[in-house]
Scaffold this motif. Structure first.
Motif, PDB file in Angstrom:
ATOM      1  N   LEU A 156       0.820  -1.207   0.000  1.00 16.25           N
ATOM      2  CA  LEU A 156       0.000   0.000   0.000  1.00 16.25           C
ATOM      3  C   LEU A 156       0.856   1.259   0.000  1.00 16.25           C
ATOM      4  CD1 LEU A 156      -2.752  -0.998   2.582  1.00 16.25           C
ATOM      5  CD2 LEU A 156      -2.931  -0.979   0.081  1.00 16.25           C
ATOM      6  N   GLY A 157       0.272   2.347  -0.528  1.00 18.87           N
ATOM      7  CA  GLY A 157       0.907   3.650  -0.409  1.00 18.87           C
ATOM      8  C   GLY A 157       1.067   4.008   1.058  1.00 18.87           C
ATOM      9  N   ARG A 158       2.101   4.731   1.365  1.00 15.82           N
ATOM     10  CA  ARG A 158       2.378   5.043   2.774  1.00 15.82           C
ATOM     11  C   ARG A 158       1.376   6.037   3.353  1.00 15.82           C
ATOM     12  NH1 ARG A 158       9.036   4.996   2.948  1.00 15.82           N
ATOM     13  NH2 ARG A 158       9.271   3.772   1.054  1.00 15.82           N
ATOM     14  N   GLU A 159       0.504   6.553   2.494  1.00 18.53           N
ATOM     15  CA  GLU A 159      -0.521   7.486   2.970  1.00 18.53           C
ATOM     16  C   GLU A 159      -1.786   6.773   3.454  1.00 18.53           C
ATOM     17  OE1 GLU A 159       2.366   9.069   0.282  1.00 18.53           O
ATOM     18  OE2 GLU A 159       0.855   7.532  -0.126  1.00 18.53           O
ATOM     19  N   THR A 160      -1.798   5.451   3.470  1.00 17.49           N
ATOM     20  CA  THR A 160      -2.986   4.689   3.861  1.00 17.49           C
ATOM     21  C   THR A 160      -3.119   4.641   5.376  1.00 17.49           C
ATOM     22  OG1 THR A 160      -2.427   3.269   1.983  1.00 17.49           O
ATOM     23  CG2 THR A 160      -4.252   2.573   3.373  1.00 17.49           C
ATOM     24  N   SER A 161      -4.330   4.836   5.882  1.00 17.64           N
ATOM     25  CA  SER A 161      -4.585   4.771   7.322  1.00 17.64           C
ATOM     26  C   SER A 161      -4.983   3.353   7.730  1.00 17.64           C
ATOM     27  CB  SER A 161      -5.710   5.739   7.702  1.00 17.64           C
ATOM     28  OG  SER A 161      -6.954   5.281   7.166  1.00 17.64           O
ATOM     29  N   THR A 343      -3.424  12.512   9.484  1.00 16.75           N
ATOM     30  CA  THR A 343      -2.591  13.077   8.428  1.00 16.75           C
ATOM     31  C   THR A 343      -1.471  13.893   9.061  1.00 16.75           C
ATOM     32  OG1 THR A 343      -4.477  13.205   6.926  1.00 16.75           O
ATOM     33  CG2 THR A 343      -2.553  14.567   6.399  1.00 16.75           C
ATOM     34  N   PRO A 344      -0.216  13.604   8.732  1.00 15.39           N
ATOM     35  CA  PRO A 344       0.897  14.373   9.300  1.00 15.39           C
ATOM     36  C   PRO A 344       0.779  15.858   8.974  1.00 15.39           C
ATOM     37  CG  PRO A 344       1.703  12.371   8.250  1.00 15.39           C
ATOM     38  CD  PRO A 344       0.254  12.491   7.875  1.00 15.39           C
ATOM     39  N   ASP A 345       1.220  16.683   9.900  1.00 14.49           N
ATOM     40  CA  ASP A 345       1.195  18.127   9.685  1.00 14.49           C
ATOM     41  C   ASP A 345       2.603  18.694   9.895  1.00 14.49           C
ATOM     42  OD1 ASP A 345       1.587  18.134  12.426  1.00 14.49           O
ATOM     43  OD2 ASP A 345      -0.475  18.696  12.898  1.00 14.49           O
TER      44      ASP A 345
END
Length: 443
Positions: A156-161, A343-345
């Protein structure tokens, strides 16, 4: 040292019975052997073509065969990253390359480009094809598409929760691989062209220069009709000419301020093993084919212990503080949990000078141990000498600290220091050690 109770952030209900795979990076043959010795179920490597780590040592076909033979002895698998986005000229020779991988005993290839996926499925059906994280796959319908194409696993893409992973597993019966530790890309799943523009090195063909980690000065251009020079400065012909040429700029940082960077903190999920397992992640992937042997051995060893501990008794699992301490000894940057929970900020990026959290060097490798005399034979990997504080650790539970005492070379000559790379020295150790245990020292 006591233990910490594990507080779960994610309230998934999955009751997992099968143990997830621990997948480790191996930038060369030696790192492959360390990864397997320290507990990896599988390793991923790069060949000399078609991979995104062109600056790693990478493997010849002969080295691949040796690596596969070694891994097979321990029940481990070897995967090859074949994850470039190919241009027309890259396609020539791909069929022969994939066949050579299969003949070398490689279990699977990790692929991003649909053209290479198609070639692999068509020409080498015995070689598994896993979809690379470079495809940025984030939803169950995209995962289902790739399963229907014949792929048994999606990275998976690393942006997946975690919530999205649970949804994917609910809809699609497929293996899910996810990064759980290591460097994160400031771009979207590695789709970056800064390296191309700054250095003419294509990040999607293996040449990333990590420009997001560079330090930058920031300036604002003068707006029409505005001048950021004083009357006194205007009397200086050089300053005035710069302004007239339109290159007068206002520095956004004061002198002495920290430079700007776009680098993200590193991912670390060691405190959240139950969440990852319960939600159904099938393969825990550690990033770092360019990282050191010490990094690979330390990180794999800790995740191995945590996974095994949870699977042995999920209801009474506890997070051990020594695992966190060990991870920090190998950490290159500050750590966070990536996109798994939110989501990282701005707090998840490094704007200050990087805090190098790894205060240890790999100093030596245990080659032999004589129980009668308590004498160990150590292969030197970094300079050390009598009086240095050192630690021993290993995959079979070895862990203790001591000071280096008298050391001798193999001929019995006393030494004032172990200076030479790969030099074998002898020294007494306070506790038993085993072959492939590591010795490290504070930097």
């Amino acid at each position: 040292m006591g233990t910490l109770t594990t507080t779960r952030k994610y309230k998934g209900k999955r009751n997992r019975l099968d143990k997830p795979e621990l997948l480790a990076p191996a930038g060369n043959l030696e790192k492959l052997k360390f990864a397997v010795h320290y507990g990896a179920d599988a390793v991923y490597i790069g060949g000399q073509k078609y991979g995104l780590r062109s600056n790693a040592d990478n493997f010849s076909f002969e080295e691949m065969r040796e690596g596969v033979e070694f891994a097979n002895k321990y029940g481990a698998k070897v995967l090859v990253a074949t994850n470039i986005y190919a241009h027309n000229e890259d396609i020539a020779g791909i069929e022969e390359y994939l066949r050579n991988l299969y003949e070398a005993g490689i279990h699977a290839v990790i692929v991003a480009d649909p053209a290479i996926v198609s070639v692999a499925l068509r020409t080498v059906p015995g070689l598994e094809v896993h979809l690379s994280t470079q495809q940025s796959t984030l939803n169950w319908q995209a995962v289902k598409f790739w399963k229907d194409e014949g792929l048994p696993r999606v990275v998976l893409g690393r942006e997946t929760s975690l919530e999205e992973i649970e949804e994917i597993k609910k809809h699609v019966d497929i293996e899910i691989e996810a990064f759980v530790h290591g460097a994160m890309c400031s771009s979207f799943s590695g789709r970056c062209v800064l390296s191309n523009h700054f250095t003419d090195r294509d990040s999607n063909r293996g040449g990333c220069c990590q420009s997001c980690r560079w330090k930058y000065d920031l300036f604002e251009d003068a707006r029409p009709g505005e001048a950021w020079i004083s009357e006194e400065e205007a009397q200086d012909s050089n300053v005035l000419r710069q302004f007239q040429l339109g290159i007068n700029q206002l520095p956004l940082f004061e002198e002495g301020d920290n430079a700007f960077s776009m680098g993200s903190k590193d991912l670390c999920m060691i405190e959240n093993i139950p969440d990852l397992i319960d939600v159904g992640v099938d393969s825990f992937k550690v990033e770092g084919r360019m990282k050191s042997i010490h990094y690979v051995a330390t990180v794999v060893n800790v995740y191995r212990q945590a996974i095994d501990s949870y699977m042995a008794d999920p209801e009474n699992y506890v997070l051990k503080p020594e695992w966190i301490e060990e991870i920090n000894k190998a950490a290159n940057r500050p750590l966070n949990t990536g996109f798994f929970y939110d989501t990282p900020d701005h707090e998840d990026h490094i704007y200050e000078p990087e805090e190098k959290a790894a205060p240890y060097d790999f100093a030596g490798l245990v080659m032999d141990y004589d129980a009668a005399s308590g004498m160990a034979t150590i292969q030197q990997r970094n300079h050390f000498k009598p009086g240095h504080e050192i630690e021993f650790f290993g995959p079979n539970g070895t862990f203790f600290k001591q000071k280096v005492g008298t050391i001798w070379d193999e001929e019995g000559n006393e030494l004032d220091a172990a200076r030479h790379p790969l030099q074998r020295i002898k020294m007494k150790v306070d506790q038993p050690v085993s072959y492939f245990d590591m010795m490290r020292k504070k930097k």
